[in-house]
Design a protein around this motif. Sequence first.
Motif, PDB file in Angstrom:
ATOM      1  N   PHE A  40       0.793  -1.241   0.000  1.00  0.00           N
ATOM      2  CA  PHE A  40       0.000   0.000   0.000  1.00  0.00           C
ATOM      3  C   PHE A  40       0.820   1.282   0.000  1.00  0.00           C
ATOM      4  O   PHE A  40       0.280   2.344  -0.306  1.00  0.00           O
ATOM      5  N   VAL A  41       2.096   1.216   0.355  1.00  0.00           N
ATOM      6  CA  VAL A  41       2.915   2.429   0.446  1.00  0.00           C
ATOM      7  C   VAL A  41       2.925   3.212  -0.868  1.00  0.00           C
ATOM      8  O   VAL A  41       2.862   4.441  -0.883  1.00  0.00           O
ATOM      9  N   GLY A  42       2.973   2.497  -1.981  1.00  0.00           N
ATOM     10  CA  GLY A  42       3.023   3.149  -3.288  1.00  0.00           C
ATOM     11  C   GLY A  42       1.759   3.897  -3.653  1.00  0.00           C
ATOM     12  O   GLY A  42       1.738   4.651  -4.639  1.00  0.00           O
ATOM     13  N   LEU A  43       0.701   3.716  -2.869  1.00  0.00           N
ATOM     14  CA  LEU A  43      -0.577   4.379  -3.151  1.00  0.00           C
ATOM     15  C   LEU A  43      -0.729   5.694  -2.393  1.00  0.00           C
ATOM     16  O   LEU A  43      -1.821   6.279  -2.379  1.00  0.00           O
ATOM     17  N   LYS A  44       0.350   6.176  -1.784  1.00  0.00           N
ATOM     18  CA  LYS A  44       0.290   7.391  -0.969  1.00  0.00           C
ATOM     19  C   LYS A  44      -0.359   8.553  -1.703  1.00  0.00           C
ATOM     20  O   LYS A  44      -1.180   9.291  -1.142  1.00  0.00           O
ATOM     21  N   ALA A  45      -0.016   8.724  -2.969  1.00  0.00           N
ATOM     22  CA  ALA A  45      -0.532   9.862  -3.741  1.00  0.00           C
ATOM     23  C   ALA A  45      -2.024   9.753  -4.036  1.00  0.00           C
ATOM     24  O   ALA A  45      -2.633  10.718  -4.517  1.00  0.00           O
ATOM     25  N   GLN A  46      -2.623   8.607  -3.747  1.00  0.00           N
ATOM     26  CA  GLN A  46      -4.043   8.400  -4.061  1.00  0.00           C
ATOM     27  C   GLN A  46      -4.970   8.792  -2.912  1.00  0.00           C
ATOM     28  O   GLN A  46      -6.192   8.708  -3.050  1.00  0.00           O
ATOM     29  N   ILE A  47      -4.400   9.204  -1.775  1.00  0.00           N
ATOM     30  CA  ILE A  47      -5.245   9.520  -0.618  1.00  0.00           C
ATOM     31  C   ILE A  47      -6.217  10.657  -0.925  1.00  0.00           C
ATOM     32  O   ILE A  47      -7.428  10.550  -0.661  1.00  0.00           O
ATOM     33  N   VAL A  48      -5.720  11.744  -1.485  1.00  0.00           N
ATOM     34  CA  VAL A  48      -6.603  12.887  -1.800  1.00  0.00           C
ATOM     35  C   VAL A  48      -7.635  12.530  -2.867  1.00  0.00           C
ATOM     36  O   VAL A  48      -8.823  12.841  -2.703  1.00  0.00           O
ATOM     37  N   PRO A  49      -7.252  11.861  -3.983  1.00  0.00           N
ATOM     38  CA  PRO A  49      -8.269  11.443  -4.951  1.00  0.00           C
ATOM     39  C   PRO A  49      -9.335  10.532  -4.343  1.00  0.00           C
ATOM     40  O   PRO A  49     -10.525  10.648  -4.672  1.00  0.00           O
ATOM     41  N   LEU A  50      -8.919   9.634  -3.445  1.00  0.00           N
ATOM     42  CA  LEU A  50      -9.883   8.746  -2.794  1.00  0.00           C
ATOM     43  C   LEU A  50     -10.855   9.541  -1.928  1.00  0.00           C
ATOM     44  O   LEU A  50     -12.066   9.275  -1.928  1.00  0.00           O
ATOM     45  N   LEU A  51     -10.325  10.534  -1.205  1.00  0.00           N
ATOM     46  CA  LEU A  51     -11.208  11.360  -0.380  1.00  0.00           C
ATOM     47  C   LEU A  51     -12.149  12.178  -1.251  1.00  0.00           C
ATOM     48  O   LEU A  51     -13.319  12.380  -0.901  1.00  0.00           O
ATOM     49  N   THR A  52     -11.665  12.643  -2.387  1.00  0.00           N
ATOM     50  CA  THR A  52     -12.514  13.393  -3.314  1.00  0.00           C
ATOM     51  C   THR A  52     -13.687  12.541  -3.775  1.00  0.00           C
ATOM     52  O   THR A  52     -14.818  13.035  -3.908  1.00  0.00           O
ATOM     53  N   ILE A  53     -13.439  11.264  -4.005  1.00  0.00           N
ATOM     54  CA  ILE A  53     -14.509  10.333  -4.388  1.00  0.00           C
ATOM     55  C   ILE A  53     -15.541  10.241  -3.270  1.00  0.00           C
ATOM     56  O   ILE A  53     -16.760  10.250  -3.512  1.00  0.00           O
ATOM     57  N   ILE A  54     -15.052  10.167  -2.029  1.00  0.00           N
ATOM     58  CA  ILE A  54     -15.964  10.089  -0.878  1.00  0.00           C
ATOM     59  C   ILE A  54     -16.847  11.331  -0.804  1.00  0.00           C
ATOM     60  O   ILE A  54     -18.065  11.247  -0.592  1.00  0.00           O
ATOM     61  N   MET A  55     -16.243  12.499  -0.977  1.00  0.00           N
ATOM     62  CA  MET A  55     -17.003  13.744  -0.895  1.00  0.00           C
ATOM     63  C   MET A  55     -17.973  13.888  -2.070  1.00  0.00           C
ATOM     64  O   MET A  55     -19.074  14.430  -1.921  1.00  0.00           O
ATOM     65  N   LEU A  56     -17.594  13.386  -3.242  1.00  0.00           N
ATOM     66  CA  LEU A  56     -18.507  13.394  -4.382  1.00  0.00           C
ATOM     67  C   LEU A  56     -19.718  12.518  -4.091  1.00  0.00           C
ATOM     68  O   LEU A  56     -20.866  12.899  -4.368  1.00  0.00           O
ATOM     69  N   ALA A  57     -19.465  11.334  -3.516  1.00  0.00           N
ATOM     70  CA  ALA A  57     -20.566  10.435  -3.149  1.00  0.00           C
ATOM     71  C   ALA A  57     -21.472  11.088  -2.119  1.00  0.00           C
ATOM     72  O   ALA A  57     -22.702  10.950  -2.172  1.00  0.00           O
ATOM     73  N   MET A  58     -20.872  11.815  -1.184  1.00  0.00           N
ATOM     74  CA  MET A  58     -21.661  12.529  -0.186  1.00  0.00           C
ATOM     75  C   MET A  58     -22.535  13.582  -0.863  1.00  0.00           C
ATOM     76  O   MET A  58     -23.727  13.720  -0.560  1.00  0.00           O
ATOM     77  N   GLY A  59     -21.958  14.333  -1.801  1.00  0.00           N
ATOM     78  CA  GLY A  59     -22.716  15.360  -2.512  1.00  0.00           C
ATOM     79  C   GLY A  59     -23.883  14.779  -3.286  1.00  0.00           C
ATOM     80  O   GLY A  59     -24.975  15.355  -3.313  1.00  0.00           O
ATOM     81  N   ILE A  60     -23.662  13.627  -3.911  1.00  0.00           N
ATOM     82  CA  ILE A  60     -24.728  12.978  -4.678  1.00  0.00           C
ATOM     83  C   ILE A  60     -25.876  12.546  -3.767  1.00  0.00           C
ATOM     84  O   ILE A  60     -27.033  12.494  -4.187  1.00  0.00           O
ATOM     85  N   SER A  61     -25.559  12.263  -2.510  1.00  0.00           N
ATOM     86  CA  SER A  61     -26.598  11.833  -1.573  1.00  0.00           C
ATOM     87  C   SER A  61     -27.383  13.012  -0.996  1.00  0.00           C
ATOM     88  O   SER A  61     -28.374  12.815  -0.293  1.00  0.00           O
ATOM     89  N   LEU A  62     -26.950  14.249  -1.294  1.00  0.00           N
ATOM     90  CA  LEU A  62     -27.618  15.432  -0.763  1.00  0.00           C
ATOM     91  C   LEU A  62     -28.565  16.041  -1.788  1.00  0.00           C
ATOM     92  O   LEU A  62     -28.480  15.759  -2.984  1.00  0.00           O
TER      93      LEU A  62
END
Length: 311
Positions: free
Chosen positions: A27-49
Amino acid sequence: MIGRITQLFPVWAVLFAAAAYFSPELFVGLKAQIVPLLTIIMLAMGISLSPKDFINVFQFKKAVGVGVLLQFLVMPLTALLISYLLGFNTELTVGMVLVGSVAGGTSSNVMAFLAKGNVALSISMTAISTLLGIILTPLLIQLLVGERVDVPVSAMLMSLVKIVLLPVGIGLLINTFAHKAVAKANALLPLISMIAIVLIIAIVVALNAENLSQVGPMVALAVILHNSIGLTAGYYCCRLLGFNESTCRTIAFEVGLQNSGLATALAMKFFSPASAIAGTIFSVWHNISGSLLAGYWVRKKETPAKDTAAC
Protein backbone atom coordinates in the motif's frame (compact mmCIF):
# COMPACT_ATOMS: atom_id res chain seq x y z
CA MET A 1 -25.98 -7.92 -0.36
CA ILE A 2 -24.32 -4.50 -0.72
CA GLY A 3 -25.88 -3.37 2.55
CA ARG A 4 -24.46 -6.38 4.35
CA ILE A 5 -20.99 -5.65 2.96
CA THR A 6 -21.05 -1.99 4.06
CA GLN A 7 -22.37 -2.92 7.52
CA LEU A 8 -19.15 -4.87 8.00
CA PHE A 9 -17.06 -1.74 7.45
CA PRO A 10 -15.18 -2.03 10.78
CA VAL A 11 -14.26 -5.63 9.90
CA TRP A 12 -12.94 -4.66 6.46
CA ALA A 13 -11.06 -1.72 7.96
CA VAL A 14 -9.34 -3.94 10.54
CA LEU A 15 -8.49 -6.61 7.96
CA PHE A 16 -6.98 -4.13 5.50
CA ALA A 17 -5.15 -2.33 8.33
CA ALA A 18 -3.67 -5.65 9.44
CA ALA A 19 -2.61 -6.47 5.88
CA ALA A 20 -0.99 -3.04 5.57
CA TYR A 21 0.80 -3.42 8.90
CA PHE A 22 2.33 -6.80 8.08
CA SER A 23 2.86 -6.12 4.35
CA PRO A 24 3.24 -2.33 4.02
CA GLU A 25 4.81 -2.65 0.58
CA LEU A 26 1.35 -3.48 -0.80
CA PHE A 27 0.00 0.00 0.00
CA VAL A 28 2.91 2.43 0.45
CA GLY A 29 3.02 3.15 -3.29
CA LEU A 30 -0.58 4.38 -3.15
CA LYS A 31 0.29 7.39 -0.97
CA ALA A 32 -0.53 9.86 -3.74
CA GLN A 33 -4.04 8.40 -4.06
CA ILE A 34 -5.25 9.52 -0.62
CA VAL A 35 -6.60 12.89 -1.80
CA PRO A 36 -8.27 11.44 -4.95
CA LEU A 37 -9.88 8.75 -2.79
CA LEU A 38 -11.21 11.36 -0.38
CA THR A 39 -12.51 13.39 -3.31
CA ILE A 40 -14.51 10.33 -4.39
CA ILE A 41 -15.96 10.09 -0.88
CA MET A 42 -17.00 13.74 -0.89
CA LEU A 43 -18.51 13.39 -4.38
CA ALA A 44 -20.57 10.44 -3.15
CA MET A 45 -21.66 12.53 -0.19
CA GLY A 46 -22.72 15.36 -2.51
CA ILE A 47 -24.73 12.98 -4.68
CA SER A 48 -26.60 11.83 -1.57
CA LEU A 49 -27.62 15.43 -0.76
CA SER A 50 -30.36 17.64 -2.17
CA PRO A 51 -31.19 21.37 -1.85
CA LYS A 52 -33.85 20.37 0.67
CA ASP A 53 -31.14 19.23 3.09
CA PHE A 54 -29.82 22.79 3.26
CA ILE A 55 -33.31 24.29 3.47
CA ASN A 56 -33.99 22.00 6.45
CA VAL A 57 -31.33 23.90 8.35
CA PHE A 58 -33.91 26.65 8.85
CA GLN A 59 -36.53 24.14 9.96
CA PHE A 60 -34.19 22.80 12.65
CA LYS A 61 -32.28 26.04 13.18
CA LYS A 62 -31.99 25.79 16.98
CA ALA A 63 -30.82 22.17 16.94
CA VAL A 64 -28.41 22.82 14.08
CA GLY A 65 -26.99 25.87 15.85
CA VAL A 66 -26.35 23.94 19.06
CA GLY A 67 -24.91 20.99 17.16
CA VAL A 68 -22.52 23.11 15.09
CA LEU A 69 -21.37 25.02 18.19
CA LEU A 70 -20.61 21.77 20.02
CA GLN A 71 -19.00 20.30 16.92
CA PHE A 72 -16.47 23.08 16.45
CA LEU A 73 -15.96 23.88 20.14
CA VAL A 74 -16.03 20.65 22.16
CA MET A 75 -14.21 18.40 19.70
CA PRO A 76 -11.16 20.60 18.92
CA LEU A 77 -10.63 21.66 22.54
CA THR A 78 -11.10 18.12 23.82
CA ALA A 79 -8.58 16.83 21.29
CA LEU A 80 -6.01 19.40 22.44
CA LEU A 81 -6.64 18.66 26.13
CA ILE A 82 -6.31 14.89 25.68
CA SER A 83 -3.10 15.34 23.69
CA TYR A 84 -1.70 17.50 26.48
CA LEU A 85 -2.68 15.07 29.24
CA LEU A 86 -1.18 12.09 27.40
CA GLY A 87 2.03 13.98 26.64
CA PHE A 88 1.78 13.70 22.85
CA ASN A 89 4.49 15.16 20.65
CA THR A 90 3.71 17.82 18.06
CA GLU A 91 2.90 15.38 15.24
CA LEU A 92 0.41 13.35 17.27
CA THR A 93 -1.14 16.51 18.75
CA VAL A 94 -1.66 17.98 15.29
CA GLY A 95 -3.32 14.73 14.22
CA MET A 96 -5.71 14.77 17.17
CA VAL A 97 -6.60 18.44 16.69
CA LEU A 98 -7.18 17.81 12.98
CA VAL A 99 -9.69 15.09 13.84
CA GLY A 100 -11.38 17.42 16.30
CA SER A 101 -11.51 20.35 13.90
CA VAL A 102 -13.12 18.74 10.85
CA ALA A 103 -16.84 18.48 10.22
CA GLY A 104 -19.07 15.59 11.23
CA GLY A 105 -18.77 12.36 9.28
CA THR A 106 -21.40 10.92 6.95
CA SER A 107 -21.57 7.77 9.08
CA SER A 108 -23.55 9.86 11.59
CA ASN A 109 -26.49 9.80 9.19
CA VAL A 110 -26.54 6.01 9.22
CA MET A 111 -26.18 5.86 13.01
CA ALA A 112 -29.01 8.38 13.47
CA PHE A 113 -31.24 6.16 11.33
CA LEU A 114 -30.31 3.02 13.27
CA ALA A 115 -30.88 4.75 16.61
CA LYS A 116 -34.29 6.14 15.58
CA GLY A 117 -32.92 9.67 15.52
CA ASN A 118 -33.93 12.57 13.30
CA VAL A 119 -32.34 11.59 9.98
CA ALA A 120 -33.37 14.82 8.21
CA LEU A 121 -31.69 16.83 10.96
CA SER A 122 -28.60 14.61 10.78
CA ILE A 123 -28.20 15.06 7.03
CA SER A 124 -28.74 18.82 7.31
CA MET A 125 -26.19 19.12 10.10
CA THR A 126 -23.61 17.09 8.17
CA ALA A 127 -24.16 19.27 5.12
CA ILE A 128 -23.86 22.61 6.93
CA SER A 129 -20.91 21.56 9.12
CA THR A 130 -19.10 20.31 6.02
CA LEU A 131 -19.45 23.71 4.37
CA LEU A 132 -18.53 25.63 7.53
CA GLY A 133 -15.54 23.35 8.06
CA ILE A 134 -13.95 24.61 4.86
CA ILE A 135 -13.26 27.88 6.69
CA LEU A 136 -13.30 26.82 10.35
CA THR A 137 -10.96 23.82 10.13
CA PRO A 138 -7.85 25.74 8.98
CA LEU A 139 -8.60 28.55 11.45
CA LEU A 140 -8.98 26.14 14.37
CA ILE A 141 -5.75 24.34 13.49
CA GLN A 142 -3.93 27.68 13.37
CA LEU A 143 -5.47 28.81 16.67
CA LEU A 144 -4.80 25.61 18.62
CA VAL A 145 -1.46 24.35 17.30
CA GLY A 146 -0.15 27.27 15.27
CA GLU A 147 2.51 28.05 17.89
CA ARG A 148 3.92 24.50 17.67
CA VAL A 149 3.89 23.90 13.93
CA ASP A 150 3.62 25.93 10.76
CA VAL A 151 0.00 25.81 9.59
CA PRO A 152 -0.46 26.76 5.90
CA VAL A 153 -3.91 28.24 6.43
CA SER A 154 -4.38 29.61 2.90
CA ALA A 155 -3.14 26.44 1.20
CA MET A 156 -5.31 24.30 3.48
CA LEU A 157 -8.33 26.47 2.74
CA MET A 158 -7.80 26.09 -1.01
CA SER A 159 -7.35 22.33 -0.64
CA LEU A 160 -10.61 22.11 1.29
CA VAL A 161 -12.34 24.00 -1.51
CA LYS A 162 -10.97 21.47 -4.02
CA ILE A 163 -11.40 18.35 -1.88
CA VAL A 164 -14.72 19.20 -0.22
CA LEU A 165 -16.63 22.12 -1.75
CA LEU A 166 -16.21 21.26 -5.44
CA PRO A 167 -16.95 17.50 -5.19
CA VAL A 168 -19.91 18.07 -2.86
CA GLY A 169 -21.21 20.85 -5.11
CA ILE A 170 -20.83 18.74 -8.26
CA GLY A 171 -22.52 15.80 -6.54
CA LEU A 172 -25.38 18.03 -5.42
CA LEU A 173 -25.87 19.30 -8.98
CA ILE A 174 -25.81 15.75 -10.36
CA ASN A 175 -28.46 14.66 -7.87
CA THR A 176 -30.57 17.75 -8.58
CA PHE A 177 -30.57 17.53 -12.37
CA ALA A 178 -30.22 13.78 -12.86
CA HIS A 179 -32.09 12.49 -9.83
CA LYS A 180 -33.73 9.53 -11.57
CA ALA A 181 -30.43 8.24 -12.92
CA VAL A 182 -28.73 8.78 -9.56
CA ALA A 183 -31.50 6.97 -7.69
CA LYS A 184 -30.63 3.77 -9.50
CA ALA A 185 -27.04 3.96 -8.27
CA ASN A 186 -27.78 5.14 -4.72
CA ALA A 187 -27.20 1.69 -3.26
CA LEU A 188 -23.64 1.72 -4.60
CA LEU A 189 -22.61 5.04 -3.02
CA PRO A 190 -22.02 3.68 0.52
CA LEU A 191 -20.02 0.80 -0.93
CA ILE A 192 -17.85 3.15 -3.00
CA SER A 193 -17.25 5.38 0.02
CA MET A 194 -16.42 2.39 2.20
CA ILE A 195 -13.87 1.03 -0.28
CA ALA A 196 -12.22 4.45 -0.53
CA ILE A 197 -11.94 4.96 3.24
CA VAL A 198 -10.68 1.41 3.80
CA LEU A 199 -7.93 2.02 1.25
CA ILE A 200 -7.02 5.31 2.92
CA ILE A 201 -6.77 3.53 6.27
CA ALA A 202 -4.54 0.82 4.76
CA ILE A 203 -2.24 3.38 3.11
CA VAL A 204 -1.74 5.36 6.32
CA VAL A 205 -1.13 2.21 8.35
CA ALA A 206 1.45 1.06 5.79
CA LEU A 207 3.24 4.43 5.96
CA ASN A 208 3.35 4.23 9.78
CA ALA A 209 4.00 0.49 10.12
CA GLU A 210 7.39 0.97 11.78
CA ASN A 211 6.25 3.22 14.65
CA LEU A 212 2.60 2.19 14.95
CA SER A 213 3.38 -0.46 17.57
CA GLN A 214 4.95 2.23 19.77
CA VAL A 215 2.43 5.06 19.50
CA GLY A 216 -0.65 3.17 18.26
CA PRO A 217 -2.01 2.07 21.68
CA MET A 218 -1.74 5.57 23.17
CA VAL A 219 -3.35 7.17 20.13
CA ALA A 220 -6.11 4.55 20.25
CA LEU A 221 -6.75 5.47 23.90
CA ALA A 222 -6.86 9.16 22.95
CA VAL A 223 -9.27 8.48 20.09
CA ILE A 224 -11.62 6.43 22.31
CA LEU A 225 -11.65 9.19 24.94
CA HIS A 226 -12.17 11.88 22.30
CA ASN A 227 -15.03 10.06 20.61
CA SER A 228 -16.69 9.16 23.94
CA ILE A 229 -16.56 12.74 25.21
CA GLY A 230 -18.02 14.01 21.94
CA LEU A 231 -20.92 11.55 22.03
CA THR A 232 -21.59 12.25 25.71
CA ALA A 233 -21.38 16.03 25.41
CA GLY A 234 -23.59 16.06 22.33
CA TYR A 235 -26.28 14.02 24.04
CA TYR A 236 -26.36 15.51 27.53
CA CYS A 237 -25.95 19.15 26.49
CA CYS A 238 -29.06 18.69 24.36
CA ARG A 239 -30.89 16.99 27.23
CA LEU A 240 -30.11 19.97 29.45
CA LEU A 241 -31.44 22.32 26.76
CA GLY A 242 -34.71 20.39 26.62
CA PHE A 243 -34.47 18.82 23.17
CA ASN A 244 -36.44 15.65 22.56
CA GLU A 245 -34.77 12.25 22.70
CA SER A 246 -34.60 11.80 18.94
CA THR A 247 -32.81 15.13 18.52
CA CYS A 248 -30.43 14.43 21.42
CA ARG A 249 -29.36 11.15 19.85
CA THR A 250 -28.90 12.78 16.47
CA ILE A 251 -26.71 15.61 17.74
CA ALA A 252 -24.67 13.18 19.83
CA PHE A 253 -23.71 11.35 16.63
CA GLU A 254 -23.07 14.58 14.74
CA VAL A 255 -20.70 15.81 17.43
CA GLY A 256 -18.97 12.52 18.23
CA LEU A 257 -18.49 11.07 14.74
CA GLN A 258 -15.96 13.03 12.70
CA ASN A 259 -14.99 13.18 9.04
CA SER A 260 -11.75 11.46 10.02
CA GLY A 261 -10.99 10.57 6.40
CA LEU A 262 -10.66 14.29 5.68
CA ALA A 263 -8.47 14.75 8.77
CA THR A 264 -6.24 11.92 7.54
CA ALA A 265 -5.91 13.41 4.05
CA LEU A 266 -5.08 16.87 5.42
CA ALA A 267 -2.49 15.37 7.78
CA MET A 268 -0.79 13.56 4.92
CA LYS A 269 -0.88 16.58 2.61
CA PHE A 270 0.24 19.30 5.00
CA PHE A 271 1.97 17.61 7.94
CA SER A 272 3.28 14.03 8.28
CA PRO A 273 2.23 10.36 8.18
CA ALA A 274 2.41 10.26 11.99
CA SER A 275 -0.15 13.07 12.12
CA ALA A 276 -2.53 10.84 10.18
CA ILE A 277 -2.55 8.02 12.76
CA ALA A 278 -5.32 9.59 14.86
CA GLY A 279 -7.61 10.01 11.86
CA THR A 280 -6.95 6.45 10.76
CA ILE A 281 -7.80 4.92 14.13
CA PHE A 282 -10.79 7.24 14.52
CA SER A 283 -12.16 6.06 11.16
CA VAL A 284 -12.36 2.53 12.51
CA TRP A 285 -13.35 3.24 16.09
CA HIS A 286 -16.18 5.73 15.58
CA ASN A 287 -18.04 3.24 13.39
CA ILE A 288 -17.73 0.62 16.12
CA SER A 289 -18.77 2.94 18.96
CA GLY A 290 -21.55 4.47 16.86
CA SER A 291 -22.98 1.07 15.98
CA LEU A 292 -22.85 -0.10 19.61
CA LEU A 293 -24.51 3.09 20.86
CA ALA A 294 -27.18 2.97 18.15
CA GLY A 295 -27.91 -0.65 19.09
CA TYR A 296 -28.23 0.31 22.76
CA TRP A 297 -30.50 3.27 22.08
CA VAL A 298 -32.80 1.41 19.74
CA ARG A 299 -33.51 -1.08 22.55
CA LYS A 300 -33.85 1.61 25.21
CA LYS A 301 -37.16 3.24 26.02
CA GLU A 302 -37.02 6.94 25.12
CA THR A 303 -36.79 9.37 28.04
CA PRO A 304 -39.47 12.09 27.91
CA ALA A 305 -38.21 15.63 27.37
CA LYS A 306 -39.62 18.97 26.41
CA ASP A 307 -39.61 19.16 22.60
CA THR A 308 -37.87 22.37 21.64
CA ALA A 309 -35.94 20.98 18.68
CA ALA A 310 -38.62 20.90 16.07
CA CYS A 311 -38.13 24.56 15.19
